[in-house]
Design a protein around this motif. Structure first.
Motif, PDB file in Angstrom:
ATOM      1  N   LYS A   1      -1.771 -19.024   6.689  1.00  0.00           N
ATOM      2  CA  LYS A   1      -1.012 -18.102   7.620  1.00  0.00           C
ATOM      3  C   LYS A   1       0.256 -17.598   6.958  1.00  0.00           C
ATOM      4  CE  LYS A   1       0.941 -18.149  12.149  1.00  0.00           C
ATOM      5  NZ  LYS A   1       1.316 -18.815  13.626  1.00  0.00           N
ATOM      6  N   GLU A   2       0.890 -18.519   6.217  1.00  0.00           N
ATOM      7  CA  GLU A   2       1.919 -18.207   5.396  1.00  0.00           C
ATOM      8  C   GLU A   2       1.761 -17.075   4.419  1.00  0.00           C
ATOM      9  OE1 GLU A   2       5.586 -20.252   3.175  1.00  0.00           O
ATOM     10  OE2 GLU A   2       4.251 -21.736   4.219  1.00  0.00           O
ATOM     11  N   GLY A   3       0.364 -17.378   3.780  1.00  0.00           N
ATOM     12  CA  GLY A   3       0.094 -16.553   2.717  1.00  0.00           C
ATOM     13  C   GLY A   3      -0.394 -14.998   3.205  1.00  0.00           C
ATOM     14  N   ALA A   4      -0.852 -15.211   4.463  1.00  0.00           N
ATOM     15  CA  ALA A   4      -1.321 -13.747   5.073  1.00  0.00           C
ATOM     16  C   ALA A   4       0.173 -13.196   5.608  1.00  0.00           C
ATOM     17  CB  ALA A   4      -1.889 -14.161   6.495  1.00  0.00           C
ATOM     18  N   ASN A   5       1.246 -13.696   5.745  1.00  0.00           N
ATOM     19  CA  ASN A   5       2.400 -13.345   6.233  1.00  0.00           C
ATOM     20  C   ASN A   5       2.975 -12.572   5.040  1.00  0.00           C
ATOM     21  OD1 ASN A   5       2.263 -13.474   8.978  1.00  0.00           O
ATOM     22  ND2 ASN A   5       3.388 -15.635   8.744  1.00  0.00           N
ATOM     23  N   LEU A   6       2.935 -13.402   3.795  1.00  0.00           N
ATOM     24  CA  LEU A   6       3.479 -12.946   2.713  1.00  0.00           C
ATOM     25  C   LEU A   6       2.937 -11.673   2.105  1.00  0.00           C
ATOM     26  CD1 LEU A   6       4.217 -16.224   0.784  1.00  0.00           C
ATOM     27  CD2 LEU A   6       5.884 -14.524   1.314  1.00  0.00           C
ATOM     28  N   ASP A   7       1.521 -11.530   2.421  1.00  0.00           N
ATOM     29  CA  ASP A   7       0.700 -10.419   1.774  1.00  0.00           C
ATOM     30  C   ASP A   7       1.058  -9.023   2.473  1.00  0.00           C
ATOM     31  OD1 ASP A   7      -0.889 -11.684  -0.039  1.00  0.00           O
ATOM     32  OD2 ASP A   7      -2.481 -12.010   1.674  1.00  0.00           O
ATOM     33  N   LYS A   8       1.619  -9.235   3.729  1.00  0.00           N
ATOM     34  CA  LYS A   8       1.866  -8.117   4.526  1.00  0.00           C
ATOM     35  C   LYS A   8       3.347  -7.746   4.020  1.00  0.00           C
ATOM     36  CE  LYS A   8      -0.236  -9.333   8.980  1.00  0.00           C
ATOM     37  NZ  LYS A   8       0.138  -9.916  10.403  1.00  0.00           N
ATOM     38  N   GLU A   9       4.288  -8.668   3.728  1.00  0.00           N
ATOM     39  CA  GLU A   9       5.681  -8.438   3.462  1.00  0.00           C
ATOM     40  C   GLU A   9       5.551  -7.483   1.832  1.00  0.00           C
ATOM     41  OE1 GLU A   9       8.629  -8.476   4.491  1.00  0.00           O
ATOM     42  OE2 GLU A   9       7.492  -8.576   6.325  1.00  0.00           O
ATOM     43  N   ILE A  10       4.769  -8.090   0.968  1.00  0.00           N
ATOM     44  CA  ILE A  10       4.497  -7.834  -0.380  1.00  0.00           C
ATOM     45  C   ILE A  10       3.737  -6.409  -0.408  1.00  0.00           C
ATOM     46  CG2 ILE A  10       2.813  -8.111  -2.413  1.00  0.00           C
ATOM     47  CD1 ILE A  10       3.238 -10.987  -2.103  1.00  0.00           C
ATOM     48  N   ALA A  11       2.840  -6.053   0.594  1.00  0.00           N
ATOM     49  CA  ALA A  11       2.288  -4.685   0.788  1.00  0.00           C
ATOM     50  C   ALA A  11       3.586  -3.812   1.007  1.00  0.00           C
ATOM     51  CB  ALA A  11       1.092  -4.765   1.850  1.00  0.00           C
ATOM     52  N   ARG A  12       4.347  -4.131   2.167  1.00  0.00           N
ATOM     53  CA  ARG A  12       5.123  -3.364   2.662  1.00  0.00           C
ATOM     54  C   ARG A  12       6.342  -2.877   1.374  1.00  0.00           C
ATOM     55  NH1 ARG A  12      10.361  -3.607   4.269  1.00  0.00           N
ATOM     56  NH2 ARG A  12      10.584  -5.882   3.840  1.00  0.00           N
ATOM     57  N   LEU A  13       6.647  -4.047   0.614  1.00  0.00           N
ATOM     58  CA  LEU A  13       7.649  -3.696  -0.370  1.00  0.00           C
ATOM     59  C   LEU A  13       7.053  -2.805  -1.692  1.00  0.00           C
ATOM     60  CD1 LEU A  13       9.422  -7.148  -0.850  1.00  0.00           C
ATOM     61  CD2 LEU A  13      10.496  -5.083  -0.245  1.00  0.00           C
ATOM     62  N   LYS A  14       5.841  -3.172  -1.762  1.00  0.00           N
ATOM     63  CA  LYS A  14       5.208  -2.224  -2.855  1.00  0.00           C
ATOM     64  C   LYS A  14       5.281  -0.925  -2.246  1.00  0.00           C
ATOM     65  CE  LYS A  14       2.148  -5.228  -5.401  1.00  0.00           C
ATOM     66  NZ  LYS A  14       0.891  -5.827  -5.615  1.00  0.00           N
ATOM     67  N   GLY A  15       4.764  -0.449  -1.034  1.00  0.00           N
ATOM     68  CA  GLY A  15       4.833   0.924  -0.881  1.00  0.00           C
ATOM     69  C   GLY A  15       6.308   1.454  -0.584  1.00  0.00           C
ATOM     70  N   LYS A  16       7.181   0.802  -0.157  1.00  0.00           N
ATOM     71  CA  LYS A  16       8.606   1.416  -0.466  1.00  0.00           C
ATOM     72  C   LYS A  16       9.060   1.582  -1.804  1.00  0.00           C
ATOM     73  CE  LYS A  16      12.660  -0.034   1.955  1.00  0.00           C
ATOM     74  NZ  LYS A  16      13.709  -1.259   2.629  1.00  0.00           N
ATOM     75  N   LEU A  17       8.700   0.627  -2.624  1.00  0.00           N
ATOM     76  CA  LEU A  17       9.153   0.865  -3.970  1.00  0.00           C
ATOM     77  C   LEU A  17       8.302   1.911  -4.781  1.00  0.00           C
ATOM     78  CD1 LEU A  17       9.914  -2.881  -5.060  1.00  0.00           C
ATOM     79  CD2 LEU A  17      11.706  -1.097  -4.627  1.00  0.00           C
ATOM     80  N   ASP A  18       6.811   2.359  -4.138  1.00  0.00           N
ATOM     81  CA  ASP A  18       6.317   3.339  -4.937  1.00  0.00           C
ATOM     82  C   ASP A  18       6.691   4.669  -4.268  1.00  0.00           C
ATOM     83  OD1 ASP A  18       4.879   1.575  -6.395  1.00  0.00           O
ATOM     84  OD2 ASP A  18       3.244   1.577  -5.002  1.00  0.00           O
ATOM     85  N   ASN A  19       7.595   4.711  -3.481  1.00  0.00           N
ATOM     86  CA  ASN A  19       7.981   5.733  -2.610  1.00  0.00           C
ATOM     87  C   ASN A  19       8.956   6.503  -3.391  1.00  0.00           C
ATOM     88  OD1 ASN A  19       9.291   7.953  -0.882  1.00  0.00           O
ATOM     89  ND2 ASN A  19       8.785   6.866   0.959  1.00  0.00           N
ATOM     90  N   GLU A  20       8.898   7.652  -3.872  1.00  0.00           N
ATOM     91  CA  GLU A  20       9.921   8.399  -4.862  1.00  0.00           C
ATOM     92  C   GLU A  20      11.036   8.614  -4.094  1.00  0.00           C
ATOM     93  OE1 GLU A  20       9.964   8.904  -7.913  1.00  0.00           O
ATOM     94  OE2 GLU A  20       8.311   7.772  -8.289  1.00  0.00           O
ATOM     95  N   GLY A  21      11.033   8.948  -2.569  1.00  0.00           N
ATOM     96  CA  GLY A  21      11.948   9.574  -1.741  1.00  0.00           C
ATOM     97  C   GLY A  21      12.969   8.390  -1.762  1.00  0.00           C
ATOM     98  N   PHE A  22      12.505   7.243  -1.467  1.00  0.00           N
ATOM     99  CA  PHE A  22      13.534   5.967  -1.262  1.00  0.00           C
ATOM    100  C   PHE A  22      14.041   5.733  -2.667  1.00  0.00           C
ATOM    101  CE2 PHE A  22      13.744   1.372  -2.039  1.00  0.00           C
ATOM    102  CZ  PHE A  22      14.685   1.012  -1.198  1.00  0.00           C
TER     103      PHE A  22
END
Length: 881
Positions: free
Chosen positions: A825-846
């Protein structure tokens, strides 16, 4: 004897510090005794009588106090002389401000009445800083407090001045000086602070007489053009060879000036031709002497244009600059204006831009005085710590200029020179003369100027000990042992003390100079009123206690380097004081029934270890103090007290202290605990004098005060290498088990089983010797200690440390099924956070819009989450086995 005194539940530094300082001072513990023992002497760099305690004073005096208390505990005959400086310009300015509020000036009341007002001010406000120094815990001999204008110091100043005058080393002459238009006095070269400023470079045409040619000069100060007496070019500059020897018609005036050559001219600066104004530039003044040029001063002492400025008379120098530039432009003589960054000299007191002026002043010839002062350092009679500051000192001394010592002030040591109004005889005597020795006239007028404050400060190491009298203090304590001071006053003060001592005493003023850095704010900036980043040490003391401030100031830094002031470090040091207090309360509660005459047993492994470690630390602390590495000393003490004594020894000693073993074991543990705590307080005392005195007084001890107790030297007989090596293994194993428990989320109170596999017989023996400590401190109910073998325990988490493989069997450690569910369960929550952060850091606008620090923070989060996910996957593998 049984311990009867108790410590309060919470450490309250203010009440403890006030109580102990009063006792120390009243009982005369700070007072030197001239006992004939080995002497240690130090003179306090005298803070200005106008001042209040700032962090620089706090650091400087903490360092001195540490050395003083340490030497006192070593049984030396210690003298630390305190005192204050009369601070000529600063003090006079304070009183002039008072008079201004009353609507009068010093001239309205006259010199004598003005000086009475200054002395009144000194008596009313001048002791503020010495009261504040007491709050810091300074153990100086207040019975021998001095003031640079007291009777003895004043006599020393007279003696030194007349001796130098009679040797021809003090002279009066017209010379270029630094004049402060606001303070209305001369200041020395090293009191001028240079600051890079954005200015202009004006290119001006100077017409050549009897020619259609012009010579273009570049200047940063067009207002001084009116005082030019030549134009200079470099003798090898072919552009101007045909003009050398011709004349220039000086713009805006009717004067004709020559074109000369001088090697000083920089061919690359501006046009390679420079205006020469000997009365308003030190370099031009020197060139004027070489070429016999006239000095024409175009400003008065308020930096207002005078009668030599023609139609610009009465204008402020900057107003005149604007008018002159306008007029030059109108005449077609202004070629161009360029932006130009250059260093501007400012008064160190008021920040007013200095005006170089030619004036009649008193000077000290420095070359004859500098030579023995240089030799004293080169020959090793004086040692700088750190050694790198030797170069700084020597470089300045080897290039020193004559020292202008006269100041146009009323407050200070008045120059002991009188002028006969009948025959013009100049009289310089140690006592005020009644009549002229040449013509007998009684019509004598004393020179109105006073001496540079640094003249009296330069005599401080020996004037404070009674010179020119050959006093007992002078015989006993001179030369002093060490001078502790900041790197910013090597030129101001250290150099002057050395050459003054070599001249007056034929001996160095001190054996060593311990240089410390400056205290900067948390951003690395110098503290100043303009930045509003100053820290009031008295406020810090009232909030955290003097011990906390002292210890924080000396830790985390190396000698001579600047340090940053950070509130987090204050909090950390306060926690250290509380840790000491709480550990001492625990110890005292377990020493209430101590029986010093009762039977004891052989000391335990923990007892032998802590005594060995204490004695090693005592040796290392002493060596660090001898090297003036006080930051390292503080680190050694912090780590020993917090980690080894509090976190390990006290915990290991608890079973014995709680009576879970025999009474003999208990008495042994009590004896070791009491001795180690008492001696540790002695080692810490020079750094944190108040808390250590309070605790030491509650422990079994001999003597009235910790500050006169004997310094622990480190007993070789108590060094136990085997105990130390054994404890390294034990501590590493305990930490490994604790880490494994944490990783597996084992509840703190739950006992676990462990298998400890030693790599060889030696490690096996050490594990067996410390088995009880490992089990108690790691929460183990069953420990199998075996030699290394090929077959490893299955279904277990493991760690490897210091020749030991540590295994914790999973059976009974955790509910494997529940733990797997939790981890997934903890791993799944981390996967969500990792995906969110990757999306943010791949965003040129951000990435383009967000501040750099925000982007960096998000990247750091992503690294942290990935590490956590990796650790979870490893745990899942371990559990599935």
């Amino acid at each position: 004897m049984a311990v009867e005194k108790k410590l309060s539940t919470v450490y309250e530094p203010n009440s403890v510090e006030e109580k102990w300082y009063k006792i120390w001072e009243e009982k005369g513990y700070f007072h030197s005794k001239n006992k004939g023992k080995e002497a240690f002497s130090i003179v306090m760099p005298p803070p200005n009588v106008t001042g209040s305690l700032h962090l620089g004073h706090a650091l400087d005096n903490t360092l001195q106090d540490i050395l003083t208390r340490w030497h006192r505990m070593q049984g030396h005959d210690v003298l630390w002389v305190p005192g204050t400086d009369h601070a000529g310009i600063a003090t006079q300015a304070k009183v002039e401000e008072q008079l201004a509020k009353e609507g009068i000036s010093k001239h309205d009341i006259g010199r004598e009445k003005f000086l009475e007002r200054v002395w009144d001010w000194k008596h009313q406000y001048g002791n503020r800083i010495t009261k504040q120094l007491r709050k810091l815990g300074t153990s100086c001999d207040w019975q021998k407090e001095r003031f640079t204008l007291d009777e003895g110091c004043s006599r020393a100043v007279r003696e030194a001045f007349v001796n130098l005058y009679n040797k021809g080393l003090i002279y009066q002459g017209n010379y270029i000086i630094n004049w402060c238009p606001k303070c209305q006095t001369t200041i020395s070269d090293i009191e001028v602070e240079h600051e890079d400023q954005q200015g202009k470079l004006w290119h001006v045409r100077y017409p050549v007489v009897d020619s259609n040619e012009y010579i273009v000069i570049a200047t940063t100060r067009p207002e001084t053009l009116l005082g030019d007496t030549a134009v200079a070019v470099h003798p090898e500059d072919k552009r101007y060879t045909h003009l050398v020897g011709k004349k220039i018609r000086l713009p805006l005036t009717d004067r004709i000036i020559p074109i000369i050559t001088d090697d000083y001219v920089d061919k690359e600066f501006g046009t390679g031709a420079v205006k020469i104004t000997p009365a308003h530039d030190p370099n031009d003044f020197e060139m004027g002497l070489r070429h016999n040029l006239e000095n024409i001063s175009v400003m008065d002492r308020q930096a207002v244009m005078n009668e030599f400025a023609g139609k610009y008379q009465g204008l402020d120098r900057y107003e005149a600059r604007e008018k002159i530039v306008t007029d030059l432009k109108a005449m077609g003589l202004l070629v161009k204006i360029e932006d130009h960054e250059h260093a501007v000299g400012q008064c160190y007191r008021c920040n007013t831009v200095i005006e170089p002026m030619v004036s009649k002043q008193w000077f000290v010839k420095m070359k004859p005085l500098a030579e023995p002062a240089i030799s004293a350092v080169v020959d090793g009679k004086i040692k700088f710590v750190p050694e790198r500051f030797t170069k700084v000192y020597l470089n300045w001394m080897e290039n020193i200029r004559d020292w202008c010592i006269s100041r146009q002030l009323w407050w200070g040591h008045r120059i002991p020179v009188w002028y006969c109004q009948e025959c013009n005889e100049v009289i310089c005597e140690k006592e005020d003369p009644n009549k002229c020795p040449k013509c007998g006239s009684q019509d004598l007028v004393q020179d109105p100027d006073v001496l540079d404050t640094w003249f009296s400060s330069g005599l401080w190491p020996f004037s404070t000990l009674g010179w020119p009298n050959n006093t007992e203090d002078l015989k006993c304590y001179y030369p002093t042992s060490v001078m502790v001071t900041g790197r910013d006053i090597i030129f101001f003060w250290v150099a002057r003390m050395i050459f003054s001592a070599m001249e007056s005493m034929s001996e160095v003023p001190f054996r060593e100079v311990f240089i410390h850095g400056l205290i900067l704010d948390s951003q690395g900036r110098k503290m100043s009123k303009s930045l509003g980043n100053g820290i009031d040490p008295i406020e810090v003391i009232e909030k955290f206690g003097a011990d906390t401030l002292r210890f924080m100031l000396i830790t985390g830094n190396t000698p001579g380097n600047d340090m940053r002031f950070q509130n987090e470090r204050l909090e950390g040091t306060r926690n250290f004081a509380n840790k000491i207090w709480n550990a001492s309360r625990f110890a005292l509660m377990n020493l209430e029934d101590v029986d010093e005459n009762g039977e004891t047993t052989e000391p335990s492994l923990a007892d032998r270890w802590i005594r060995s470690r204490f004695n090693r630390v005592a040796e290392e602390v002493t060596h660090s103090l001898e090297r003036y590495d006080l930051g390292e000393t503080g680190r050694l003490l912090y780590e020993f007290i917090w980690n080894e004594f509090c976190d390990w020894y006290i915990e290991m000693a608890k079973p014995s202290l709680y009576g879970k073993e025999t009474q003999e074991n208990r008495r042994t543990a009590q004896a070791v605990l009491a001795k180690t705590l008492s001696q540790t307080m002695q080692l810490l005392h020079p750094f944190m004098p108040f808390i250590t005195e309070e605790i030491w007084q509650c422990l079994p001890h001999e003597g009235e005060t910790i500050m006169l107790s004997s310094w622990p030297q480190g007993e070789k007989t108590e060094i136990d290498v085997e105990a130390e090596e054994c404890m390294v293994v034990i501590m590493e194993v305990v930490k490994a088990v604790r880490n494994l428990r944490s990783e597996m989320n084992v509840l703190p109170g739950k006992k676990v089983e462990a298998v400890l596999m030693a790599q060889d017989e030696e490690v096996l023996a050490r594990l067996q010797a410390g088995k009880s400590y490992v089990m108690n401190l790691a929460g183990i109910n069953q420990a199998d200690i075996i030699l290394n073998c090929p077959k490893k325990p299955e279904q277990a988490v493991t760690a490897v440390v210091s020749g030991v493989e540590v295994y914790l069997p999973l059976k009974g450690l955790v509910d494997v099924k529940k733990e797997l569910v939790r981890l997934e369960k903890e791993g799944a929550n981390l996967d969500k956070e990792i995906a969110r952060l990757k999306g943010k850091l791949d965003n040129e606008g951000f990435l383009s819009k967000a501040p750099c620090e925000v982007v960096a923070k998000e990247k750091a989060k992503l690294v942290d989450y990935n590490n956590k996910k990796e650790a979870i996957l490893e745990r899942i593998v371990d559990l599935k086995g």
